[in-house]
Scaffold this motif. Structure first.
Motif, PDB file in Angstrom:
ATOM      1  N   ARG A 159       0.816  -1.280  -0.034  1.00 43.03           N
ATOM      2  CA  ARG A 159       0.050   0.031  -0.262  1.00 43.03           C
ATOM      3  C   ARG A 159       0.856   1.052   0.008  1.00 43.03           C
ATOM      4  O   ARG A 159       0.646   2.155  -0.768  1.00 43.03           O
ATOM      5  N   ALA A 160       1.894   1.210   0.909  1.00 49.32           N
ATOM      6  CA  ALA A 160       2.763   2.456   0.996  1.00 49.32           C
ATOM      7  C   ALA A 160       3.643   2.792  -0.537  1.00 49.32           C
ATOM      8  O   ALA A 160       3.689   3.641  -0.923  1.00 49.32           O
ATOM      9  N   MET A 161       3.732   1.536  -1.125  1.00 47.00           N
ATOM     10  CA  MET A 161       4.704   1.690  -2.461  1.00 47.00           C
ATOM     11  C   MET A 161       3.732   2.359  -3.294  1.00 47.00           C
ATOM     12  O   MET A 161       4.374   3.213  -4.256  1.00 47.00           O
ATOM     13  N   VAL A 162       2.397   2.012  -3.493  1.00 47.00           N
ATOM     14  CA  VAL A 162       1.248   2.930  -4.369  1.00 47.00           C
ATOM     15  C   VAL A 162       1.292   4.329  -4.131  1.00 47.00           C
ATOM     16  O   VAL A 162       1.612   4.922  -5.185  1.00 47.00           O
ATOM     17  N   ASP A 163       1.406   4.673  -3.016  1.00 45.99           N
ATOM     18  CA  ASP A 163       1.384   6.161  -2.545  1.00 45.99           C
ATOM     19  C   ASP A 163       2.708   6.703  -2.866  1.00 45.99           C
ATOM     20  O   ASP A 163       2.962   7.900  -3.565  1.00 45.99           O
ATOM     21  N   GLU A 195       9.635  11.820   1.482  1.00 42.97           N
ATOM     22  CA  GLU A 195       9.823  10.520   2.160  1.00 42.97           C
ATOM     23  C   GLU A 195       9.167   9.444   1.961  1.00 42.97           C
ATOM     24  O   GLU A 195       7.770   9.796   1.553  1.00 42.97           O
ATOM     25  N   ARG A 196       9.522   8.234   2.145  1.00 48.00           N
ATOM     26  CA  ARG A 196       8.661   7.131   1.631  1.00 48.00           C
ATOM     27  C   ARG A 196       8.137   6.423   2.690  1.00 48.00           C
ATOM     28  O   ARG A 196       8.679   6.492   3.891  1.00 48.00           O
ATOM     29  N   GLY A 197       7.209   5.685   2.585  1.00 49.53           N
ATOM     30  CA  GLY A 197       6.904   4.745   3.573  1.00 49.53           C
ATOM     31  C   GLY A 197       7.061   3.407   3.263  1.00 49.53           C
ATOM     32  O   GLY A 197       6.815   2.528   4.149  1.00 49.53           O
ATOM     33  N   SER A 198       7.519   2.976   2.016  1.00 51.79           N
ATOM     34  CA  SER A 198       7.970   1.833   1.872  1.00 51.79           C
ATOM     35  C   SER A 198       9.368   1.536   1.313  1.00 51.79           C
ATOM     36  O   SER A 198      10.085   2.592   1.085  1.00 51.79           O
ATOM     37  N   CYS A 199       9.894   0.594   1.421  1.00 50.15           N
ATOM     38  CA  CYS A 199      11.310   0.351   1.248  1.00 50.15           C
ATOM     39  C   CYS A 199      11.720  -0.312   0.125  1.00 50.15           C
ATOM     40  O   CYS A 199      10.995  -1.491  -0.256  1.00 50.15           O
ATOM     41  N   CYS A 200      12.741  -0.117  -1.026  1.00 47.47           N
ATOM     42  CA  CYS A 200      13.016  -0.676  -2.171  1.00 47.47           C
ATOM     43  C   CYS A 200      13.993  -1.795  -2.048  1.00 47.47           C
ATOM     44  O   CYS A 200      14.291  -2.537  -2.705  1.00 47.47           O
ATOM     45  N   PHE A 201      14.793  -1.791  -0.643  1.00 43.26           N
ATOM     46  CA  PHE A 201      15.580  -2.587  -0.267  1.00 43.26           C
ATOM     47  C   PHE A 201      16.985  -2.524  -1.023  1.00 43.26           C
ATOM     48  O   PHE A 201      18.056  -3.472  -0.787  1.00 43.26           O
ATOM     49  N   ILE A 202      17.246  -1.443  -1.806  1.00 46.66           N
ATOM     50  CA  ILE A 202      18.637  -1.138  -2.498  1.00 46.66           C
ATOM     51  C   ILE A 202      19.699  -1.169  -1.501  1.00 46.66           C
ATOM     52  O   ILE A 202      20.736  -1.562  -2.041  1.00 46.66           O
ATOM     53  N   TYR A 203      19.540  -0.483  -0.148  1.00 45.99           N
ATOM     54  CA  TYR A 203      20.632  -0.552   0.563  1.00 45.99           C
ATOM     55  C   TYR A 203      21.466  -1.818   0.931  1.00 45.99           C
ATOM     56  O   TYR A 203      22.711  -1.928   1.291  1.00 45.99           O
ATOM     57  N   VAL A 204      20.810  -2.968   0.470  1.00 46.33           N
ATOM     58  CA  VAL A 204      21.479  -4.254   0.732  1.00 46.33           C
ATOM     59  C   VAL A 204      22.504  -4.542  -0.598  1.00 46.33           C
ATOM     60  O   VAL A 204      23.279  -5.555  -0.365  1.00 46.33           O
ATOM     61  N   LEU A 205      22.611  -3.814  -1.484  1.00 46.45           N
ATOM     62  CA  LEU A 205      23.693  -3.971  -2.362  1.00 46.45           C
ATOM     63  C   LEU A 205      25.041  -3.716  -2.197  1.00 46.45           C
ATOM     64  O   LEU A 205      25.098  -2.443  -1.314  1.00 46.45           O
ATOM     65  N   PRO A 206      26.131  -4.329  -2.543  1.00 43.90           N
ATOM     66  CA  PRO A 206      27.173  -3.890  -1.945  1.00 43.90           C
ATOM     67  C   PRO A 206      27.620  -2.475  -2.424  1.00 43.90           C
ATOM     68  O   PRO A 206      27.607  -2.014  -3.311  1.00 43.90           O
ATOM     69  N   GLY A 207      28.209  -1.668  -1.433  1.00 42.36           N
ATOM     70  CA  GLY A 207      28.625  -0.231  -1.764  1.00 42.36           C
ATOM     71  C   GLY A 207      27.370   0.667  -1.957  1.00 42.36           C
ATOM     72  O   GLY A 207      27.522   1.727  -2.287  1.00 42.36           O
ATOM     73  N   VAL A 208      26.252   0.406  -1.804  1.00 42.22           N
ATOM     74  CA  VAL A 208      25.027   1.017  -1.922  1.00 42.22           C
ATOM     75  C   VAL A 208      24.297   1.533  -0.243  1.00 42.22           C
ATOM     76  O   VAL A 208      24.269   0.830   0.360  1.00 42.22           O
ATOM     77  N   HIS A 209      23.881   2.598  -0.338  1.00 45.40           N
ATOM     78  CA  HIS A 209      23.409   3.111   0.792  1.00 45.40           C
ATOM     79  C   HIS A 209      21.690   3.465   0.650  1.00 45.40           C
ATOM     80  O   HIS A 209      21.347   3.350  -0.583  1.00 45.40           O
ATOM     81  N   GLU A 210      20.891   3.845   1.556  1.00 44.53           N
ATOM     82  CA  GLU A 210      19.713   3.917   1.546  1.00 44.53           C
ATOM     83  C   GLU A 210      19.187   4.933   0.651  1.00 44.53           C
ATOM     84  O   GLU A 210      20.102   5.847   0.332  1.00 44.53           O
ATOM     85  N   CYS A 211      18.072   4.966  -0.524  1.00 41.95           N
ATOM     86  CA  CYS A 211      17.831   5.812  -1.207  1.00 41.95           C
ATOM     87  C   CYS A 211      17.198   7.282  -0.536  1.00 41.95           C
ATOM     88  O   CYS A 211      16.919   7.112   0.554  1.00 41.95           O
ATOM     89  N   SER A 212      17.282   8.223  -1.311  1.00 40.50           N
ATOM     90  CA  SER A 212      16.568   9.632  -0.543  1.00 40.50           C
ATOM     91  C   SER A 212      15.342   9.504  -0.176  1.00 40.50           C
ATOM     92  O   SER A 212      14.404   8.781  -1.036  1.00 40.50           O
TER      93      SER A 212
END
Length: 146
Positions: free
Chosen positions: A100-104, A121-138
């Motif tokens: 639901r949060a991703m829709v919004d 600001e987001r209510g959902s997480c895309c999980f990109i931070y788990v990739l090597p050398g990557v941090h949370e998205c804005s």
């Protein structure tokens, strides 16, 4: 990498195709695109499979002003995007809150990008931070928990 990341990305990309069509049709034309009704489709990049072109038929033509067109486009998007997100078959669990949060979030991010604004600001997480050398998205909700 958690298995939820690819599933979240596929759902987000699919929602983004619908949001892009709605936002840009309303901003640049006297149209409101209802994703399912307009037979929304998109072309994928051949090797990495992200949307590169969006097409649709039968947009609703309107004489409404821009703000009203955007609100009508948002309402049409929410109906179809929510149905798609809740019915999305993921090989791993993506919770209802995330869906639901991703829709919004996708609508808000698409509109902000179209208006040249920072990502909200987001209510959902895309999980990109788990990739090597990557941090949370804005706008990542994880950044608010720290």
């Amino acid at each position: 990498m958690p298995e939820s990341m690819p599933s979240a990305f596929v759902l987000q990309w699919t929602l983004e195709a619908a949001a892009e069509a709605g936002v840009h049709a309303a901003r640049h034309h006297p149209w409101v695109v209802h994703p399912f009704e307009a037979v929304l489709g998109f072309e994928l990049q051949p090797t990495q499979l992200y949307p590169v072109a969006v097409q649709f038929e039968r947009p609703r033509v309107t004489t409404a002003l821009l703000d009203d067109r955007l609100e009508a486009a948002r309402a049409a998007y929410l109906v179809d995007a929510l149905e798609l997100a809740l019915g999305y078959h993921s090989p791993v669990r993506l919770g209802e809150h995330t869906r639901r949060a991703m829709v919004d979030d996708v609508w808000a991010m698409t509109l902000a990008r179209a208006q040249g604004q920072r990502p909200p600001e987001r209510g959902s997480c895309c999980f990109i931070y788990v990739l090597p050398g990557v941090h949370e998205c804005s706008g990542c909700p994880r950044l608010r928990r720290r």
